[in-house]
Design a protein around this motif. Structure first.
Motif: not given
Lengths: 244, 60, 218
Positions: A26-37
């Protein structure tokens, strides 16, 4: 009862493992999505032809990719269920279906919004758009069949068969749609192949978004499978109580 | 806020729709998860109390 | 097996339900279309092929839930499953009976309804040919859908939701066969694809449908 060991032990192991893994994913998801978007939305230049609409790529392409891959994953897990009677596997397929359907809807909506300024129309019966619409119908049918059948093993078997047959027909529809629209309106549709000639400026944030969507799927899948296992256990316990 | 030019409406609505769907999906998933967890917990609690009573009966 | 086929046919004709109803439905759909799109013969000619194909497909759909439902309710499906005949063959016979009572009559009346829609003269032969080739696939896919939903009380709507997406390739190639012929193009490819789909479904889906029935009767 050997049956109950099978029913219980395997999901139990899954519950332990998944609860340990879940916070990290879940943590990784948030990081990737926030960075990417954020990177994609705020810090990429406009495309010289498409203007700022190119930014839609960061939600459109990942969701389209997941829409197909989730179905492939359901196909694989359904096969595992049919061959090995692996209970968690088929519950994962059930848990994945609404996620896949949502991804398909997002891909369709963003595609239509993107298509409006680029092609001058909200909806083009482009083979790709058409096959996504059909894919969405397959998701709906799969979900509806699951919810219509009381007995969970029967439902698992029947939905797995539907998933297998549906996959064959989904692929067929994809080629049929391609054939159908090329038939008389040759070359009328614009190519969606941005992946081919995309430059690095757009590519790196897109990688983050792709990873973010995959991780989001894994996170949601873990949570939803845990939910399915719990409600199944509750159902089984209630049934046993009534029998006793 | 980046300058989106004449396509601002399209880009913003695409992001808006996508994020709205994703948020809905996540919220729904979490809600269902919490509900199932709570239902199973309360059932097992009740069962444990009943179970103690009934196992005593069975032993007698 | 032949006995089963005759029994199914006799039941279908006697009960009247599926047999006449699908044809009437097909007629009504075709009659309604000009009210919807306007009486312009040019427009009607354009859409005639598509309307005939979609109408036939929907008419086919109507009688699907009757394929196994009655046998399931009175218990004769259990008898059929335990009979020495292979279930796959029984399913194929059921699909054949459905086709003889639905697909075949629809194919035969399609050119008459084509007149109502001002179908292009060159299309008449092709609409019969494409429907004759395509409707067996529709019956077989529908039988599979009926097998999936046989145990459900109100499976009718669900059945449509499951079956209609599966009908897409058949519809595309079937209608395309006629449309290309009417527009003066070579239609060998869609014709071959249509035949391929029909043969493929006839070869594979009896097994899937039989498996679904076994699961449902477990």
């Amino acid at each position: 009862m050997p049956m109950s060991i099978w029913e219980y032990a395997n999901p139990k192991k899954f519950m332990q493992t998944s609860s340990a893994v879940l916070p990290w994913v879940a943590g990784l998801t948030v990081i990737c999505l926030v960075v990417g978007l954020v990177w994609g939305f705020f810090f990429t230049p406009d495309d010289f032809r498409q203007g700022s609409t190119v930014k839609i790529i960061y939600v459109h392409v990942p969701s389209a990719m997941m829409a197909i891959n989730v179905w492939v994953m359901m196909l694989v897990t359904s096969l595992i269920w049919i061959i090995r009677r692996h209970h968690v596997s088929v519950l994962a397929a059930k848990a994945a279906a609404p996620i896949g359907a949502t991804m398909t809807v997002i891909a369709l909506f963003t595609g239509a919004i993107w298509g409006q300024p680029m092609w001058g129309t909200w909806w083009e019966w482009d083979p790709r758009l058409t096959s996504f619409l059909i894919l969405f119908l397959f998701y709906l049918g799969y979900i509806a069949l699951w919810s219509a059948i009381e007995n969970s093993d029967t439902a698992a078997d029947l939905t797995s068969i539907l998933c297998l047959v549906g996959s064959v027909f989904a692929v067929l529809s994809r080629y049929a749609a391609q054939f159908w629209n090329q038939g008389l309106h040759q070359g009328a549709t614009l190519s969606l192949d941005k992946e081919e000639n995309i430059s690095d400026v757009f590519y790196y944030p897109l990688l983050f978004c792709l990873a973010g969507f995959v991780l989001l799927f894994v996170t949601l899948l873990l949570i939803r499978t845990r939910t399915e296992i719990r409600s199944r256990r509750l159902k089984a316990l209630r049934l046993r109580e009534r029998m006793a | 806020m980046p300058d989106l030019g004449k396509y601002a409406v399209e880009v913003l609505s695409a992001y808006g729709v996508s994020l709205a769907f994703l948020v809905l999906l996540v919220a729904w998933t979490l809600y269902q998860g919490a509900k199932a967890k709570e239902a199973l917990r309360s059932y097992e609690e009740r069962r444990a109390q009943d179970g103690r009573a009934s196992s005593k009966e069975a032993a007698e | 097996m032949r006995a089963l086929l005759f029994r199914d046919l006799a039941l279908a004709v006697k009960a009247g339900g599926g047999f006449g109803l699908s044809l009437a439905f097909f007629l009504i759909v075709v009659v309604l279309v000009p009210f919807g799109v306007g009486p312009d013969t040019g427009v009607l000619r354009e859409v005639a092929t598509g309307v005939l194909w979609v109408g036939a497909l929907l008419a086919c759909l109507l009688s699907l839930d009757r394929i196994f439902q009655l046998d399931y309710e009175d218990g004769s499906l259990d008898l059929l499953v335990t009979s020495p005949l292979p279930l796959e063959g029984l399913v194929a016979v059921k699909a054949l009976a459905h086709w003889l009572t639905t697909g075949l009559p629809l194919t035969l009346v399609a050119p008459i309804l084509g007149v109502l829609l001002n179908l292009d003269p060159s299309g008449f032969g092709w609409i019969v040919a494409s429907l004759a080739l395509g409707t067996p696939a529709l019956s077989m896919i529908g039988t599979f859908g009926a097998a999936l939903t046989v145990g459900l009380k109100r499976g009718g709507l669900l059945l449509s939701l499951l079956v209609l997406p599966l009908y897409v390739p058949t519809l595309i190639f079937g209608a395309e066969t006629v449309r290309r012929a009417v527009d003066g193009f070579d239609n060998t490819t869609p014709l071959l694809m249509l035949s391929g789909i029909t043969l493929g479904t006839l070869a594979i889906l009896p097994f899937a449908a039989a498996a679904a029935i076994r699961i449902n009767l477990r």
